[in-house]
Design a protein around this motif. Structure first.
Motif, PDB file in Angstrom:
ATOM      1  N   VAL A  47       0.860  -1.187   0.000  1.00  5.04           N
ATOM      2  CA  VAL A  47       0.000   0.000   0.000  1.00  5.04           C
ATOM      3  C   VAL A  47       0.893   1.233   0.000  1.00  5.04           C
ATOM      4  O   VAL A  47       1.577   1.518   0.983  1.00  5.04           O
ATOM      5  N   GLY A  48       0.912   1.957  -1.108  1.00  2.43           N
ATOM      6  CA  GLY A  48       1.734   3.146  -1.229  1.00  2.43           C
ATOM      7  C   GLY A  48       1.154   4.329  -0.471  1.00  2.43           C
ATOM      8  O   GLY A  48      -0.026   4.348  -0.111  1.00  2.43           O
ATOM      9  N   ILE A  49       1.972   5.332  -0.277  1.00  4.16           N
ATOM     10  CA  ILE A  49       1.577   6.469   0.544  1.00  4.16           C
ATOM     11  C   ILE A  49       0.425   7.264  -0.072  1.00  4.16           C
ATOM     12  O   ILE A  49      -0.442   7.789   0.638  1.00  4.16           O
ATOM     13  N   ASN A  50       0.360   7.338  -1.388  1.00  5.52           N
ATOM     14  CA  ASN A  50      -0.732   8.096  -2.013  1.00  5.52           C
ATOM     15  C   ASN A  50      -2.077   7.429  -1.765  1.00  5.52           C
ATOM     16  O   ASN A  50      -3.096   8.110  -1.599  1.00  5.52           O
ATOM     17  N   ARG A  51      -2.081   6.084  -1.754  1.00  5.33           N
ATOM     18  CA  ARG A  51      -3.345   5.393  -1.475  1.00  5.33           C
ATOM     19  C   ARG A  51      -3.710   5.516   0.001  1.00  5.33           C
ATOM     20  O   ARG A  51      -4.898   5.628   0.348  1.00  5.33           O
ATOM     21  N   TRP A  52      -2.751   5.493   0.904  1.00  3.70           N
ATOM     22  CA  TRP A  52      -3.040   5.742   2.313  1.00  3.70           C
ATOM     23  C   TRP A  52      -3.665   7.129   2.484  1.00  3.70           C
ATOM     24  O   TRP A  52      -4.635   7.300   3.240  1.00  3.70           O
ATOM     25  N   ARG A  53      -3.100   8.119   1.798  1.00  2.00           N
ATOM     26  CA  ARG A  53      -3.651   9.473   1.890  1.00  2.00           C
ATOM     27  C   ARG A  53      -5.095   9.499   1.406  1.00  2.00           C
ATOM     28  O   ARG A  53      -5.961  10.128   2.030  1.00  2.00           O
ATOM     29  N   PHE A  54      -5.361   8.808   0.301  1.00  2.00           N
ATOM     30  CA  PHE A  54      -6.714   8.771  -0.248  1.00  2.00           C
ATOM     31  C   PHE A  54      -7.672   8.138   0.764  1.00  2.00           C
ATOM     32  O   PHE A  54      -8.792   8.632   0.975  1.00  2.00           O
ATOM     33  N   LEU A  55      -7.248   7.047   1.400  1.00  2.00           N
ATOM     34  CA  LEU A  55      -8.094   6.387   2.398  1.00  2.00           C
ATOM     35  C   LEU A  55      -8.366   7.316   3.580  1.00  2.00           C
ATOM     36  O   LEU A  55      -9.522   7.443   4.022  1.00  2.00           O
ATOM     37  N   ILE A  56      -7.331   7.959   4.094  1.00  2.00           N
ATOM     38  CA  ILE A  56      -7.499   8.861   5.238  1.00  2.00           C
ATOM     39  C   ILE A  56      -8.473   9.991   4.900  1.00  2.00           C
ATOM     40  O   ILE A  56      -9.361  10.335   5.692  1.00  2.00           O
ATOM     41  N   GLU A  57      -8.330  10.557   3.712  1.00  2.00           N
ATOM     42  CA  GLU A  57      -9.242  11.625   3.294  1.00  2.00           C
ATOM     43  C   GLU A  57     -10.671  11.105   3.164  1.00  2.00           C
ATOM     44  O   GLU A  57     -11.634  11.811   3.501  1.00  2.00           O
ATOM     45  N   SER A  58     -10.821   9.887   2.694  1.00  2.00           N
ATOM     46  CA  SER A  58     -12.157   9.296   2.553  1.00  2.00           C
ATOM     47  C   SER A  58     -12.801   9.071   3.917  1.00  2.00           C
ATOM     48  O   SER A  58     -14.008   9.299   4.096  1.00  2.00           O
ATOM     49  N   LEU A  59     -11.999   8.635   4.893  1.00  2.00           N
ATOM     50  CA  LEU A  59     -12.516   8.439   6.246  1.00  2.00           C
ATOM     51  C   LEU A  59     -12.890   9.776   6.883  1.00  2.00           C
ATOM     52  O   LEU A  59     -13.918   9.891   7.565  1.00  2.00           O
ATOM     53  N   LYS A  60     -12.073  10.796   6.664  1.00  2.00           N
ATOM     54  CA  LYS A  60     -12.372  12.122   7.187  1.00  2.00           C
ATOM     55  C   LYS A  60     -13.673  12.659   6.603  1.00  2.00           C
ATOM     56  O   LYS A  60     -14.503  13.252   7.313  1.00  2.00           O
ATOM     57  N   ASP A  61     -13.857  12.462   5.310  1.00  3.55           N
ATOM     58  CA  ASP A  61     -15.069  12.945   4.648  1.00  3.55           C
ATOM     59  C   ASP A  61     -16.292  12.212   5.186  1.00  3.55           C
ATOM     60  O   ASP A  61     -17.341  12.830   5.429  1.00  3.55           O
ATOM     61  N   LEU A  62     -16.154  10.905   5.393  1.00  6.97           N
ATOM     62  CA  LEU A  62     -17.261  10.118   5.926  1.00  6.97           C
ATOM     63  C   LEU A  62     -17.606  10.568   7.341  1.00  6.97           C
ATOM     64  O   LEU A  62     -18.783  10.738   7.690  1.00  6.97           O
ATOM     65  N   ASP A  63     -16.586  10.792   8.163  1.00  5.10           N
ATOM     66  CA  ASP A  63     -16.809  11.258   9.532  1.00  5.10           C
ATOM     67  C   ASP A  63     -17.483  12.636   9.529  1.00  5.10           C
ATOM     68  O   ASP A  63     -18.392  12.898  10.329  1.00  5.10           O
TER      69      ASP A  63
END
Length: 505
Positions: A47-63
Motif C-alpha cells: 500500500v503506497g503512501i498516495n493510497r493511504w492518503r486517499f483512504l485517510i481523506e475518505s474516512l475524514k469525509d465520511l466522519d
C-alpha cells in the motif's frame, strides 16, 4: 426488540446506496458506525503512501458527513476477530451489518467474524452493493462456473435484467430517535489516523490531484454526467493514454474505495443515455463497469486468481527473474521515454490511463523484459489509487496474454504507440524533464540523436538518461516465439488429459 447496531464500513465508504447501513437502522435504539484499521493489509499487501492518503481523506469525509447527523465514525485498531468480541460486550451489540466483500481474505475474515457474532448472540446482515450484481448469482446462472468471456457475461446478465437501483442515501431524519453515542474525547480513542501514525512521511506524497471521499466522488460524477455528448460518445480505445490531463473520468479510485457506488454510477449513465444515441459495451462507460463485473466474478470463481501456479485459466510460462530489469521498469529507467514517463506518473500521482497500463504491462511481460505478470501486479498494487485485487489480477493476466486474451503476437511498441496521440512528446517532457529539450524527431528515441543534439539538450544518453535496456525489435520477436512455445505446451498437455483449456475463453 430494539437493536444496538454496529455498521462496519470497509470498501463502501459512503452514505449513498449503502443498504447494509440502512439495515443497521431498522428497529434500532443505538448505532455506531466503525472502520477497522486491520494490520493484515499493510503486512500482506503493498500500500503506497498516495493510497493511504486517499483512504485517510475518505474516512475524514465520511466522519464529517456523519457529524452533520450528530454521529461519528469510530476508527478501531486491531484484528477484526479480536476487536469484535470486545465491542460486542462493551457496547451490548445485538446486530452487525456490512457490505459483502468478495476477495479471498475478506471472505475468510467475514466468515470468522460471523461465527464470533453468532457466539455472542449478534445478528449479522450482509448486503450486496460493491458490485452491480451478486457475483455468486452470476456463477450459479453459469452452471457453477465464472464466465470466461465478456460476451458470455453479457449473455448471463441479459437474463438477470438490469442492476438493482441504488438504495436511498442516509439522511438525518433516518437517525431520528436513534442514539448515536460518542464522547468529547472521541478523537483520542477512535480518531482517524495520520500518515505519521502509519509510519509514513507526508512530504513523500505526490501531487494532490484526486482528493479522497464521497463528497469529491459525487462532485466529479456530477461534473462528468453534465457532459452528455461526451458520455454518449465515450469509447475507451479512443481516449488518449498520454494526454496531459486525464481523458477519462478518473472515478475508478472512488469506486474502488466505495466512495462512489457502482450502481449509482451505472444508473446516472443510464439517465444520460436515455433517449439518445450512445456507444455500447465493451467500449462505452457502461461497458467499463461490466469489465469490472467480469473480473470480480472471475476473482470469486477461480482459485488462486492472483497467481500463475494453481490458476486453472492461466497460461504457465517460464518467466525470467531479472531484478535489474524489474527495478528499471518500476523506477522509470528503461531508456524508453514513453514507458518511463508512464511509470513516473504512476509512482508520483497514483493513476495512469488504462491504455498506458496496457503499454507498460506488455513491456514488462511478453513484449520486452519477459518478467512475470505477478511482479507487475505487485507494483500496481503498491502505487495505484484504484488498485483492486480482482481487476489488478485479471488485467495483468489479460495483458500478458496469460488468460482471457490470446493474441500474444500483438505487441505494444514502446515507441510508436505513444506517438499516435502525442507526436510532440509533451507527455514525456512533463514526466521526464531531463528530455524536455530534445527535438520532436528524437523525443521517443533519444539514443538516436547525434551527440551534438544531446549536448544542446543538456542530456547525454547513457550518462544523464539511460540507454534502452533491451532492443525492442529484437527481443519482442524472440518473446513471441517463447509465447508460441508456451501455448504449444499447453495444447499438448490439454490433449493428453482430454481437456481443452481454452474452450469458451
Amino acid at each position: 426488540m430494539k437493536h444496538n447496531s454496529i455498521h462496519w464500513f470497509r470498501k463502501g465508504l459512503r452514505l449513498h446506496d449503502n443498504p447494509a447501513l440502512l439495515a443497521a437502522l431498522k428497529d434500532c435504539a443505538e448505532m455506531r458506525p466503525i472502520f477497522i484499521l486491520d494490520p493484515w493489509f499493510p503486512k500482506n499487501m503493498k500500500v503506497g503512501i498516495n493510497r493511504w492518503r486517499f483512504l485517510i481523506e475518505s474516512l475524514k469525509d465520511l466522519d464529517c458527513s456523519l457529524r452533520k447527523m450528530n454521529s461519528r465514525l469510530f476508527i478501531v485498531r486491531g484484528k477484526p476477530v479480536e476487536v469484535f468480541p470486545r465491542l460486542f460486550k462493551e457496547w451490548r451489540v445485538t446486530r452487525l451489518t456490512f457490505e459483502i466483500d468478495t476477495e479471498p481474505y475478506a471472505q475468510l475474515r467475514d466468515s470468522q467474524v460471523a461465527e464470533i457474532a453468532k457466539e455472542h448472540g449478534v445478528e449479522v446482515i450482509r448486503k450486496v452493493s460493491n458490485t452491480l450484481y451478486d457475483t455468486e448469482r452470476i456463477i450459479l446462472e453459469n452452471n457453477g462456473k465464472p464466465p470466461l468471456t465478456y460476451v458470455k457475461l453479457q449473455d448471463l446478465l441479459s437474463r438477470l435484467g438490469p442492476p438493482k437501483k441504488p438504495a436511498p442515501s442516509l439522511k438525518g431524519e433516518d437517525l431520528k430517535g436513534i442514539h448515536t453515542p460518542y464522547t468529547d474525547y472521541h478523537d483520542t480513542e477512535f480518531g482517524i489516523p495520520t500518515l505519521e501514525e502509519l509510519g509514513l512521511n507526508p512530504a513523500a506524497t505526490g501531487p494532490h490531484l484526486f482528493p479522497g471521499g464521497e463528497t469529491e466522488a459525487i462532485r466529479r460524477l456530477g461534473e462528468y454526467m453534465q457532459k452528455s455528448v461526451w458520455v454518449c460518445n465515450f469509447k475507451k480505445p479512443e481516449t488518449e493514454p498520454n494526454s496531459l490531463t486525464p481523458s477519462t473520468t478518473v472515478l475508478s479510485p472512488y469506486v474502488k474505495f466505495g466512495c462512489l457506488s457502482v450502481r449509482t454510477f451505472w444508473w446516472k449513465i443510464a439517465e444520460v443515455y436515455h433517449g439518445k444515441k450512445h456507444s455500447s459495451p465493451p467500449v462505452s462507460l457502461h461497458g467499463q463497469l461490466l469489465w469490472r463485473e467480469f473480473f470480480y466474478t472471475a476473482g470469486v470463481g477461480i482459485p488462486n486468481f492472483d497467481h500463475m501456479e494453481g490458476n486453472s485459466v492461466c497460461l504457465q510460462v517460464d518467466w525470467d527473474s531479472n531484478e535489474e530489469y524489474l527495478a528499471a521498469w518500476r523506477e522509470g529507467r528503461t531508456g524508453y521515454p514513453f514507458i518511463d514517463a508512464i511509470m513516473t506518473q504512476l509512482r508520483t500521482e497514483g493513476w495512469i490511463h488504462h491504455l498506458a497500463r496496457h503499454a507498460v504491462a506488455c513491456f514488462l511481460t511478453r513484449g520486452d523484459l519477459w518478467i512475470s505478470w505477478e511482479e507487475g501486479q505487485k507494483v500496481f498494487e503498491e502505487f495505484l489509487l484504484d488498485a483492486d485485487w480482482s481487476l489488478n489480477a485479471g488485467n495483468w493476466q489479460w495483458l500478458s496474454a496469460s488468460a482471457f486474451f490470446y493474441q500474444f503476437y500483438r505487441i505494444y511498441s514502446p515507441i510508436a504507440f505513444g506517438k499516435k496521440t502525442d507526436k510532440n512528446g509533451d507527455y514525456i517532457r512533463k514526466y521526464i524533464p531531463i528530455l524536455r529539450k530534445f527535438p520532436v524527431d528524437y523525443i521517443y528515441e533519444p539514443w538516436k540523436a547525434p551527440r551534438s543534439i544531446q549536448e544542446r539538450a543538456g542530456c547525454i544518453i547513457g550518462k544523464d538518461y539511460p540507454k534502452p535496456i533491451v532492443d525492442h525489435d529484437t527481443v519482442s520477436k524472440k518473446n513471441i516465439q517463447k509465447m508460441k512455445a508456451a501455448y504449444t505446451r499447453r495444447s499438448a498437455t490439454s490433449s493428453k488429459s482430454g481437456e481443452n483449456c481454452l474452450k469458451g475463453m
